[in-house]
Motif scaffolding. Sequence first.
Motif, mmCIF file in Angstrom:
data_model
loop_
_atom_site.group_PDB
_atom_site.id
_atom_site.type_symbol
_atom_site.label_atom_id
_atom_site.label_comp_id
_atom_site.label_asym_id
_atom_site.label_seq_id
_atom_site.Cartn_x
_atom_site.Cartn_y
_atom_site.Cartn_z
ATOM 1 N N LYS A 1 -6.340 -5.018 -6.403
ATOM 2 C CA LYS A 1 -7.816 -5.063 -6.413
ATOM 3 C C LYS A 1 -8.381 -3.702 -6.005
ATOM 4 O O LYS A 1 -9.316 -3.188 -6.619
ATOM 5 N N ALA A 2 -7.834 -3.130 -4.937
ATOM 6 C CA ALA A 2 -8.319 -1.832 -4.448
ATOM 7 C C ALA A 2 -8.036 -0.730 -5.466
ATOM 8 O O ALA A 2 -8.896 0.119 -5.726
ATOM 9 N N LEU A 3 -6.850 -0.749 -6.049
ATOM 10 C CA LEU A 3 -6.466 0.274 -7.022
ATOM 11 C C LEU A 3 -7.370 0.196 -8.255
ATOM 12 O O LEU A 3 -7.821 1.226 -8.769
ATOM 13 N N GLU A 4 -7.664 -1.007 -8.700
ATOM 14 C CA GLU A 4 -8.551 -1.203 -9.842
ATOM 15 C C GLU A 4 -9.948 -0.639 -9.542
ATOM 16 O O GLU A 4 -10.545 0.042 -10.379
ATOM 17 N N ALA A 5 -10.460 -0.889 -8.347
ATOM 18 C CA ALA A 5 -11.784 -0.383 -7.964
ATOM 19 C C ALA A 5 -11.791 1.147 -7.930
ATOM 20 O O ALA A 5 -12.758 1.778 -8.390
ATOM 21 N N ILE A 6 -10.718 1.747 -7.405
ATOM 22 C CA ILE A 6 -10.629 3.216 -7.353
ATOM 23 C C ILE A 6 -10.533 3.780 -8.780
ATOM 24 O O ILE A 6 -11.166 4.790 -9.105
ATOM 25 N N ARG A 7 -9.765 3.133 -9.635
ATOM 26 C CA ARG A 7 -9.636 3.589 -11.020
ATOM 27 C C ARG A 7 -10.996 3.555 -11.729
ATOM 28 O O ARG A 7 -11.322 4.458 -12.507
ATOM 29 N N GLU A 8 -11.782 2.508 -11.472
ATOM 30 C CA GLU A 8 -13.098 2.386 -12.110
ATOM 31 C C GLU A 8 -14.030 3.523 -11.671
ATOM 32 O O GLU A 8 -14.892 3.949 -12.436
ATOM 33 N N LEU A 9 -13.846 4.023 -10.458
ATOM 34 C CA LEU A 9 -14.653 5.167 -9.980
ATOM 35 C C LEU A 9 -14.396 6.402 -10.836
ATOM 36 O O LEU A 9 -15.279 7.227 -11.020
ATOM 37 N N LYS A 10 -13.166 6.537 -11.301
ATOM 38 C CA LYS A 10 -12.754 7.739 -12.039
ATOM 39 C C LYS A 10 -13.193 7.718 -13.495
ATOM 40 O O LYS A 10 -13.066 8.711 -14.191
ATOM 41 N N PHE B 1 0.846 -1.200 0.000
ATOM 42 C CA PHE B 1 0.000 0.000 0.000
ATOM 43 C C PHE B 1 0.882 1.252 0.000
ATOM 44 O O PHE B 1 0.587 2.223 -0.696
ATOM 45 N N ARG B 2 1.966 1.225 0.765
ATOM 46 C CA ARG B 2 2.904 2.360 0.793
ATOM 47 C C ARG B 2 3.459 2.627 -0.606
ATOM 48 O O ARG B 2 3.487 3.762 -1.079
ATOM 49 N N ASP B 3 3.914 1.561 -1.268
ATOM 50 C CA ASP B 3 4.549 1.714 -2.580
ATOM 51 C C ASP B 3 3.575 2.211 -3.646
ATOM 52 O O ASP B 3 3.990 2.823 -4.628
ATOM 53 N N GLN B 4 2.296 1.958 -3.463
ATOM 54 C CA GLN B 4 1.271 2.399 -4.429
ATOM 55 C C GLN B 4 0.488 3.605 -3.909
ATOM 56 O O GLN B 4 -0.449 4.055 -4.562
ATOM 57 N N TYR B 5 0.863 4.117 -2.737
ATOM 58 C CA TYR B 5 0.079 5.173 -2.090
ATOM 59 C C TYR B 5 -0.119 6.390 -2.992
ATOM 60 O O TYR B 5 -1.219 6.941 -3.065
ATOM 61 N N GLU B 6 0.921 6.792 -3.708
ATOM 62 C CA GLU B 6 0.797 7.964 -4.586
ATOM 63 C C GLU B 6 -0.230 7.724 -5.687
ATOM 64 O O GLU B 6 -0.922 8.640 -6.096
ATOM 65 N N ASP B 7 -0.336 6.470 -6.152
ATOM 66 C CA ASP B 7 -1.347 6.141 -7.163
ATOM 67 C C ASP B 7 -2.748 6.345 -6.595
ATOM 68 O O ASP B 7 -3.630 6.890 -7.268
ATOM 69 N N PHE B 8 -2.956 5.913 -5.348
ATOM 70 C CA PHE B 8 -4.257 6.121 -4.700
ATOM 71 C C PHE B 8 -4.526 7.617 -4.523
ATOM 72 O O PHE B 8 -5.622 8.097 -4.812
ATOM 73 N N LYS B 9 -3.516 8.350 -4.040
ATOM 74 C CA LYS B 9 -3.666 9.796 -3.820
ATOM 75 C C LYS B 9 -3.962 10.522 -5.134
ATOM 76 O O LYS B 9 -4.795 11.417 -5.178
ATOM 77 N N ASP B 10 -3.247 10.125 -6.203
ATOM 78 C CA ASP B 10 -3.465 10.759 -7.511
ATOM 79 C C ASP B 10 -4.896 10.577 -7.994
ATOM 80 O O ASP B 10 -5.408 11.401 -8.747
ATOM 81 N N LEU B 11 -5.533 9.497 -7.563
ATOM 82 C CA LEU B 11 -6.929 9.225 -7.923
ATOM 83 C C LEU B 11 -7.897 9.825 -6.903
ATOM 84 O O LEU B 11 -9.107 9.615 -6.967
ATOM 85 N N GLY B 12 -7.341 10.556 -5.909
ATOM 86 C CA GLY B 12 -8.173 11.258 -4.931
ATOM 87 C C GLY B 12 -8.609 10.417 -3.748
ATOM 88 O O GLY B 12 -9.467 10.843 -2.969
ATOM 89 N N ALA B 13 -8.039 9.216 -3.602
ATOM 90 C CA ALA B 13 -8.474 8.307 -2.536
ATOM 91 C C ALA B 13 -7.546 8.356 -1.328
ATOM 92 O O ALA B 13 -6.382 8.740 -1.427
ATOM 93 N N GLU B 14 -8.085 7.952 -0.183
ATOM 94 C CA GLU B 14 -7.296 7.829 1.050
ATOM 95 C C GLU B 14 -7.272 6.363 1.460
ATOM 96 O O GLU B 14 -8.251 5.648 1.303
ATOM 97 N N VAL B 15 -6.120 5.937 1.985
ATOM 98 C CA VAL B 15 -5.938 4.570 2.474
ATOM 99 C C VAL B 15 -5.895 4.606 3.997
ATOM 100 O O VAL B 15 -5.199 5.442 4.582
ATOM 101 N N ILE B 16 -6.653 3.701 4.624
ATOM 102 C CA ILE B 16 -6.686 3.606 6.091
ATOM 103 C C ILE B 16 -6.512 2.137 6.472
ATOM 104 O O ILE B 16 -7.278 1.284 6.017
#
Length: 152
Positions: free
Chosen positions: A142-151, A53-68
């Motif tokens: 899986k989580a990144l794919e779901a966030i990408r689909e939101l966008k 999650f750390r290594d992909q965190y910027e990808d989540f942030k770039d898509l506007g998402a927060e990881v908890i």
Amino acid sequence: MELKVGDKIPNFRAKDTNGNDFDSQEIIGQKPLVIYFYPKDNTPGCTVQACSFRDQYEDFKDLGAEVIGISSDSVVSHQKFTQQYKLPFILLSDSDKKIRKLFGVPSGLFGILPGRVTYVADKAGTIIMVFDSMMAKRHIPKALEAIRELKQ
């Protein structure tokens, strides 16, 4: 009762990595969320998952998402875990397991270990994906794919 796709993220409060009060109401409605429950800080699978999650965190942030990340470990344990692995996202201490129960996270490994489940919610707090697997590294794509689909 386990939360499922279409359910709303429930309101909950916990202490974050810095010992501050975290209130889910302050973030639901602001941005998409990836909330992952994991068994324990500094165990092999949980470390791999947190670092992924750390290594992909910027990808989540770039898509506007927060990881908890949420486990029953103490704030002090979370602080050490965060510092050791330079985790940039929020870890919450669920020492009384109330949040785990609120989400209905099942136990893994014949009920011996706390379960490893990732929930992805849209900006409105509606769950769009639930991934339940003890295979720690599979949660991140899986989580990144779901966030990408939101966008889209």
